[in-house]
Every structure is written in structure tokens, then in C-alpha cells.
Design an enzyme around this catalytic site. Structure first.
Site, PDB file in Angstrom:
ATOM      1  N   LYS A  22       0.837  -1.209   0.000  1.00 32.27           N
ATOM      2  CA  LYS A  22       0.000   0.000   0.000  1.00 32.27           C
ATOM      3  C   LYS A  22       0.863   1.248   0.000  1.00 32.27           C
ATOM      4  O   LYS A  22       0.664   2.157  -0.805  1.00 32.27           O
ATOM      5  CB  LYS A  22      -0.901   0.012   1.236  1.00 32.27           C
ATOM      6  CG  LYS A  22      -1.581   1.356   1.469  1.00 32.27           C
ATOM      7  CD  LYS A  22      -2.358   1.401   2.763  1.00 32.27           C
ATOM      8  CE  LYS A  22      -1.557   1.750   3.967  1.00 32.27           C
ATOM      9  NZ  LYS A  22      -1.339   3.189   4.217  1.00 32.27           N
ATOM     10  N   ASN A  23       1.821   1.293   0.908  1.00 32.01           N
ATOM     11  CA  ASN A  23       2.590   2.533   1.046  1.00 32.01           C
ATOM     12  C   ASN A  23       3.439   2.819  -0.182  1.00 32.01           C
ATOM     13  O   ASN A  23       3.569   3.967  -0.596  1.00 32.01           O
ATOM     14  CB  ASN A  23       3.459   2.490   2.308  1.00 32.01           C
ATOM     15  CG  ASN A  23       2.620   2.663   3.571  1.00 32.01           C
ATOM     16  OD1 ASN A  23       1.438   2.982   3.495  1.00 32.01           O
ATOM     17  ND2 ASN A  23       3.226   2.443   4.726  1.00 32.01           N
ATOM     18  N   CYS A 119      -4.803   8.596   9.692  1.00 31.62           N
ATOM     19  CA  CYS A 119      -4.923   7.953  10.997  1.00 31.62           C
ATOM     20  C   CYS A 119      -4.639   8.942  12.116  1.00 31.62           C
ATOM     21  O   CYS A 119      -3.704   9.738  12.022  1.00 31.62           O
ATOM     22  CB  CYS A 119      -3.916   6.816  11.129  1.00 31.62           C
ATOM     23  SG  CYS A 119      -4.330   5.351  10.206  1.00 31.62           S
ATOM     24  N   ARG A 124       0.787  14.702  13.600  1.00 31.27           N
ATOM     25  CA  ARG A 124       1.587  14.303  12.433  1.00 31.27           C
ATOM     26  C   ARG A 124       1.737  15.487  11.501  1.00 31.27           C
ATOM     27  O   ARG A 124       1.066  15.592  10.490  1.00 31.27           O
ATOM     28  CB  ARG A 124       0.923  13.127  11.727  1.00 31.27           C
ATOM     29  CG  ARG A 124       0.866  11.904  12.597  1.00 31.27           C
ATOM     30  CD  ARG A 124       0.139  10.775  11.935  1.00 31.27           C
ATOM     31  NE  ARG A 124       0.920  10.102  10.922  1.00 31.27           N
ATOM     32  CZ  ARG A 124       0.455   9.103  10.193  1.00 31.27           C
ATOM     33  NH1 ARG A 124      -0.778   8.685  10.343  1.00 31.27           N
ATOM     34  NH2 ARG A 124       1.222   8.521   9.294  1.00 31.27           N
ATOM     35  N   ASP A 308       4.478   0.132  12.148  1.00 32.45           N
ATOM     36  CA  ASP A 308       3.262  -0.434  11.547  1.00 32.45           C
ATOM     37  C   ASP A 308       3.046  -1.902  11.927  1.00 32.45           C
ATOM     38  O   ASP A 308       2.014  -2.479  11.591  1.00 32.45           O
ATOM     39  CB  ASP A 308       3.315  -0.307  10.014  1.00 32.45           C
ATOM     40  CG  ASP A 308       3.042   1.122   9.554  1.00 32.45           C
ATOM     41  OD1 ASP A 308       2.660   1.958  10.389  1.00 32.45           O
ATOM     42  OD2 ASP A 308       3.223   1.393   8.349  1.00 32.45           O
ATOM     43  N   ARG A 400      -8.715   0.238   4.548  1.00 31.02           N
ATOM     44  CA  ARG A 400      -7.763   1.217   4.005  1.00 31.02           C
ATOM     45  C   ARG A 400      -6.466   0.533   3.592  1.00 31.02           C
ATOM     46  O   ARG A 400      -5.788   1.011   2.693  1.00 31.02           O
ATOM     47  CB  ARG A 400      -7.430   2.275   5.069  1.00 31.02           C
ATOM     48  CG  ARG A 400      -8.535   3.266   5.319  1.00 31.02           C
ATOM     49  CD  ARG A 400      -8.030   4.416   6.162  1.00 31.02           C
ATOM     50  NE  ARG A 400      -6.761   4.880   5.652  1.00 31.02           N
ATOM     51  CZ  ARG A 400      -5.832   5.503   6.369  1.00 31.02           C
ATOM     52  NH1 ARG A 400      -6.049   5.746   7.644  1.00 31.02           N
ATOM     53  NH2 ARG A 400      -4.708   5.886   5.827  1.00 31.02           N
TER      54      ARG A 400
HETATM   55  C1  UD1 Z   1       4.801   6.463   6.602  1.00 29.77           C
HETATM   56  C2  UD1 Z   1       3.863   5.324   6.350  1.00 29.77           C
HETATM   57  C3  UD1 Z   1       3.260   4.824   7.658  1.00 29.77           C
HETATM   58  C4  UD1 Z   1       4.356   4.503   8.659  1.00 29.77           C
HETATM   59  C5  UD1 Z   1       5.330   5.664   8.803  1.00 29.77           C
HETATM   60  C6  UD1 Z   1       6.527   5.339   9.680  1.00 29.77           C
HETATM   61  C7  UD1 Z   1       2.963   5.853   4.149  1.00 29.77           C
HETATM   62  C8  UD1 Z   1       1.776   6.214   3.352  1.00 29.77           C
HETATM   63  N1  UD1 Z   1       2.794   5.770   5.476  1.00 29.77           N
HETATM   64  O1  UD1 Z   1       4.023   7.524   7.157  1.00 29.77           O
HETATM   65  O2  UD1 Z   1       2.497   3.656   7.365  1.00 29.77           O
HETATM   66  O3  UD1 Z   1       3.763   4.266   9.924  1.00 29.77           O
HETATM   67  O4  UD1 Z   1       5.823   6.059   7.505  1.00 29.77           O
HETATM   68  O5  UD1 Z   1       7.198   4.238   9.177  1.00 29.77           O
HETATM   69  O6  UD1 Z   1       4.014   5.604   3.608  1.00 29.77           O
HETATM   70  N2  UD1 Z   1       6.850  14.063  11.277  1.00 29.77           N
HETATM   71  C9  UD1 Z   1       7.036  15.396  11.596  1.00 29.77           C
HETATM   72  N3  UD1 Z   1       7.089  16.305  10.566  1.00 29.77           N
HETATM   73  C10 UD1 Z   1       6.977  15.944   9.269  1.00 29.77           C
HETATM   74  C11 UD1 Z   1       6.807  14.586   8.951  1.00 29.77           C
HETATM   75  C12 UD1 Z   1       6.747  13.655   9.980  1.00 29.77           C
HETATM   76  O7  UD1 Z   1       7.143  15.759  12.769  1.00 29.77           O
HETATM   77  O8  UD1 Z   1       7.029  16.823   8.397  1.00 29.77           O
HETATM   78  C13 UD1 Z   1       6.832  13.044  12.383  1.00 29.77           C
HETATM   79  C14 UD1 Z   1       5.535  12.285  12.458  1.00 29.77           C
HETATM   80  O9  UD1 Z   1       4.583  12.975  13.230  1.00 29.77           O
HETATM   81  C15 UD1 Z   1       6.005  10.986  13.118  1.00 29.77           C
HETATM   82  C16 UD1 Z   1       7.400  10.787  12.543  1.00 29.77           C
HETATM   83  O10 UD1 Z   1       7.789  12.053  12.065  1.00 29.77           O
HETATM   84  O11 UD1 Z   1       6.088  11.145  14.502  1.00 29.77           O
HETATM   85  C17 UD1 Z   1       7.523   9.772  11.422  1.00 29.77           C
HETATM   86  O12 UD1 Z   1       6.546  10.067  10.443  1.00 29.77           O
HETATM   87  P1  UD1 Z   1       6.746   9.751   8.897  1.00 29.77           P
HETATM   88  O13 UD1 Z   1       7.921   8.862   8.700  1.00 29.77           O
HETATM   89  O14 UD1 Z   1       6.711  11.037   8.155  1.00 29.77           O
HETATM   90  O15 UD1 Z   1       5.434   8.939   8.585  1.00 29.77           O
HETATM   91  P2  UD1 Z   1       4.640   8.997   7.238  1.00 29.77           P
HETATM   92  O16 UD1 Z   1       5.611   9.188   6.138  1.00 29.77           O
HETATM   93  O17 UD1 Z   1       3.496   9.924   7.366  1.00 29.77           O
END
Ligand code: UD1
Length: 420
Positions: A22-23, A119, A124, A308, A400
Site C-alpha cells: 500500500k505505502n 490515521c 503528524r 506499523d 484502508r
Molecule cells: C509512513 C507510512 C506509515 C508509517 C510511517 C513510519 C505511508 C503512506 N505511510 O508515514 O504507514 O507508519 O511512515 O514508518 O508511507 N513528522 C514530523 N514532521 C513531518 C513529517 C513527519 O514531525 O514533516 C513526524 C511524524 O509525526 C512521526 C514521525 O515524524 O512522529 C515519522 O513520520 P513519517 O515517517 O513522516 O510517517 P509517514 O511518512 O506519514
């Protein structure tokens, strides 16, 4: 609203193929916006999130559809994109829709995307994505719930040092940099397999990228990118979930269709809990006898233990012999499955970012509520080992991210069905 009912207590046996990731798919669909010709993705899972991303691409003016004659295939033609604005109604359903921002900004010099939903697992923000766009010369402003970014002409290559490890942030800025003038260096980049797969596809599209899979990615901007055909890798989280399901029932399951080199930390933990694993390059067989063993686990960015897979492991540990500690280091507030596992009889105490579990011999079926995607997977895993029926409400969360979960578990012998 749909519910899934699980009648626990059956030992799972047999073989099951995992669907495409999915991701990875979500990022690859966004990447198709960078090309002015058709992209074809195969092995795409049919999910609420993948359908949601197709809706967004169509709202932008792209042609984006399932290919009727070919299973699990989508075609996306972004040559017709006319409106680089992704509306709230579509974006709020899925955080990953923010991934269209980088490609739109790179190709059209303007993008307007609603601030994302998805979610509810802690705060986030997307500050790291925006920091990257600004470093590349984008002007970013927040406007009534929308993020607007513009650039006069092409973006300009720059050094971007991420303050934290972010998967979608790395992907978004990497995509933006592909069409920039000059060289971009991403420091503290995420190393997840989904970043590597995206880089691989971008390179096939004509991009010049090196270092994906390390924490330093170098992107040299090119003039334009073309559409390609690509087969999406198997979903490593679905693979781990199905293995956990087999193990909690003390079963014997073989999962196929996944690159097991992306599963190492998950497999290590499943061995620690006592499963016997046989591992090929694209398949894993897990055999479990007796209750799981207690372990300590800390979630971390790749190659650490994936956040995850935290809820599913917690389900296993709730019936382990002994006391376990699960520490969540990636997201705040990713313990919403805990009260639901407690309803099934799990003995769990939360303290800050850690959950302390004292394994119980049996769980008891009960009505529970899915609160987010992976939490609901954890509840289904737990329900498979519970006495009696568990009804999981709000299964749209599981839809999802898991394709035909009840069919796949049913094929392994689980008593599981959907009620409308
Ligand atoms: C992706 C995955 C999700 C997985 C996550 C961590 C997808 C669609 N989703 O989510 O399934 O759980 O990686 O492996 O690929 N953060 C900030 N600022 C930012 C971006 C992130 O503070 O600009 C924080 C987030 O709140 C979180 C952490 O960084 O605490 C990691 O998030 P991130 O790796 O960005 O997760 P996603 O890419 O959203």
C-alpha cells in the site's frame, strides 16, 4: 456499517500470497504526476487508500483508473493535469495524499493541497516536507486549511537536512527535486524500502538519483520524466501481519510474494517470540507451538522494528508467557488499540511511550472498535486466539490497508466473516 466477526481458536495452516505494498503504491501513484506520459502500475492492492489516491489524481485532471482486463493494474496519465489543487474532502481521508504536493510543485510550479488527515496517531505535522520545498526555492504559505506552494520557474537544487526521519517527507522532497535545476542532497533521509522503490521507479522514469536506502540521497535534476510500467513490491506489513496471525494460533503458515530482505527486524522479533521460521528470498514459513515468549521491542525507523507492526506484535505478546515491554518511538499516541485489547482480556499498563504487558493464557472474544489501520490489524490477530466471537467494528480502517483480509485469513482456516 461493516463489521468483521472472528470466531477464535482455529489453528491457521496453509499458504497465502501478500498483495502489493500500500505505502509504495501511494507514493508511486503520486510520482506518476511527474511524467507527461502514461504510467502503469501492476500488483496494486485494491484498497480504500489506493482508490482514494486515484480519486485525487482524477480531481487534479489526470486520467487514473483500474485496468479492467488486467488484475491489480492501474494506469495513470498525468499529461492532462489541469488543476493542481487537491481538495479537503479527498485529502482528509488519507495523509499520504500530501505526496502529490512535491510532484505538482516540481512540474507545474504551483500546488495547493489541503492539510492532510489520515490515521489519528498523534500529531503528524508536515513541517519537514515544507522545509524541503522551501529549501528548493518554493514559496510556501498556509491558507484556510490549505498548503500552497509556488515557484517562479523550476525549483533549484539545494541541501536539505531533515530534523527527523520522515518517510513521506523524504519521498515528497525527493520527487520535487527530480525536476529541479541542479543538485539536491537529502541528509538524514528515511531508508525505508518504500523510499528505495520510489527512487528505483523515478530512475526508470529518467531521474538521476543515487544513495536511496542510505541516509544521504543525491538527486540531480533533469528536464523531464516519462511514464513507465512497474510491478509494485509485496507489502511487508501485510506479510508480518499474516505471520503474526499464524503464530498466535500456534499454526503453520507460509506467506509468499514479498522481498524478505525488507522483513528482517520483523522476522527477528517473531523468532524471539518463539516461532520457527524458514525464510526464502520471497517467502516465509512460520511454525509455532506453545504460547509466545515475552520480549522487549522498541519501534524505530527502518531497519528497526516497524511501528506499523507494533499493534500486531502486541496482540501476540498479550498471550505470551511472561512480561513484555513495547516502546513506541516513531509516533506519539499510537496505543489506541490498548483499551480494545484490554476488552479482550489483555493485561496491559501504559506508561508514557511504553506499554507493559503481562501475558495471559487466553483472551476472550468481545465487541471491539478499530481505531486506526494497524490497530485494527492487531485486534484481528488477537481475536484469532480469543475464546468465542470478537466483533471488530469500524472495519473501514482495515479496508484502508488490507486487501480481502477475511478471505486471506479464511483461506488459512480462520473462522472470519464480514457482516453488513
Ligand atoms: C509512513 C507510512 C506509515 C508509517 C510511517 C513510519 C505511508 C503512506 N505511510 O508515514 O504507514 O507508519 O511512515 O514508518 O508511507 N513528522 C514530523 N514532521 C513531518 C513529517 C513527519 O514531525 O514533516 C513526524 C511524524 O509525526 C512521526 C514521525 O515524524 O512522529 C515519522 O513520520 P513519517 O515517517 O513522516 O510517517 P509517514 O511518512 O506519514
Amino acid at each position: 456499517m461493516d463489521r468483521i466477526v472472528v470466531q477464535g481458536g482455529t489453528r491457521l495452516t496453509g499458504e497465502v500470497a501478500v498483495s502489493g505494498s500500500k505505502n509504495s503504491t501511494l507514493a508511486l501513484m503520486a510520482a506518476a504526476l511527474l511524467a507527461d506520459s502514461e504510467t502503469v502500475l501492476q500488483n496494486v492492492p485494491k484498497l480504500r487508500d489506493t482508490d482514494g489516491m486515484l480519486d485525487i489524481l482524477r480531481a487534479l485532471g489526470a486520467t487514473a483508473e483500474w485496468v479492467e482486463s488486467e488484475k491489480s493494474t492501474v494506469r495513470i496519465d498525468a499529461s492532462t493535469v489541469s488543476n493542481p489543487e487537491a481538495p479537503y474532502d479527498l485529502v482528509r481521508k488519507m495523509r499520504a495524499s500530501f505526496l502529490v504536493m512535491g510532484p505538482l510543485l516540481a512540474r507545474f510550479g504551483t500546488a495547493r493541497v489541503s492539510e492532510p488527515g489520515g490515521c489519528a496517531i498523534g500529531v503528524r505535522p508536515v513541517d519537514q516536507h515544507l522545509k524541503g520545498f522551501e529549501a528548493l526555492g518554493g514559496k510556501v504559505r498556509l491558507d484556510h486549511g490549505y498548503v500552497e506552494a509556488t515557484s517562479a520557474g523550476r525549483l533549484l537544487g539545494a541541501r536539505v537536512a531533515f530534523d527527523i526521519n520522515t518517510v513521506n517527507g523524504t519521498q515528497n522532497v525527493m520527487m520535487a527535486a527530480t525536476l529541479a535545476r541542479g543538485e539536491t542532497v537529502l541528509e538524514n533521509a528515511a531508508r525505508e524500502p518504500e523510499v528505495v522503490e520510489l527512487a528505483h521507479v523515478l530512475i526508470k522514469m529518467g531521474a538521476d538519483i543515487s544513495g536511496a536506502g542510505s541516509d544521504r540521497i543525491v538527486v540531480r535534476g533533469v528536464e523531464d520524466l516519462r511514464g513507465v510500467k512497474h510491478q509494485v513490491a509485496g507489502d511487508r506489513i501485510e506479510a508480518g501481519t499474516l505471520l503474526a496471525a499464524g503464530i498466535i494460533t500456534q499454526g503453520d503458515v507460509r506467506i509468499t510474494g514479498v522481498d524478505t530482505s525488507t522483513l528482517e527486524s520483523t522476522l527477528d522479533k517473531l523468532r524471539d517470540v518463539g516461532a520457527e521460521l524458514e525464510v526464502g528470498s520471497t517467502w516465509v514459513r512460520a511454525v509455532a507451538a506453545g504460547r509466545p515468549r515475552a520480549v522487549r521491542v522498541v519501534t524505530a525507523p527502518f531497519p528497526g522494528y516497524p511501528t506499523d507492526m507494533q499493534a500486531q506484535l502486541m496482540a501476540l505478546l498479550s498471550v505470551a508467557e511472561g512480561s513484555s515491554v513495547v516502546t513506541e518511538h516513531v509516533f506519539e499516541n499510537r496505543f489506541m488499540h490498548v483499551p480494545e485489547l484490554q476488552r479482550l482480556g489483555a493485561d496491559i499498563a501504559l506508561s508514557g511511550r511504553s506499554a507493559h504487558l503481562r501475558g495471559v493464557p487466553r483472551l476472550m472474544g468481545a465487541p471491539v472498535m478499530a481505531t486506526d489501520l494497524r490497530a485494527s490489524a492487531g485486534l484481528i490477530v488477537a481475536a484469532l486466539a480469543a475464546d468465542g466471537d470478537t466483533t471488530v467494528n469500524r472495519v473501514y480502517h482495515i479496508d484502508r490497508g488490507y486487501e480481502r483480509i477475511e478471505e486471506k485469513l479464511g483461506g488459512l482456516g480462520a473462522r472470519i466473516w464480514r457482516e453488513g
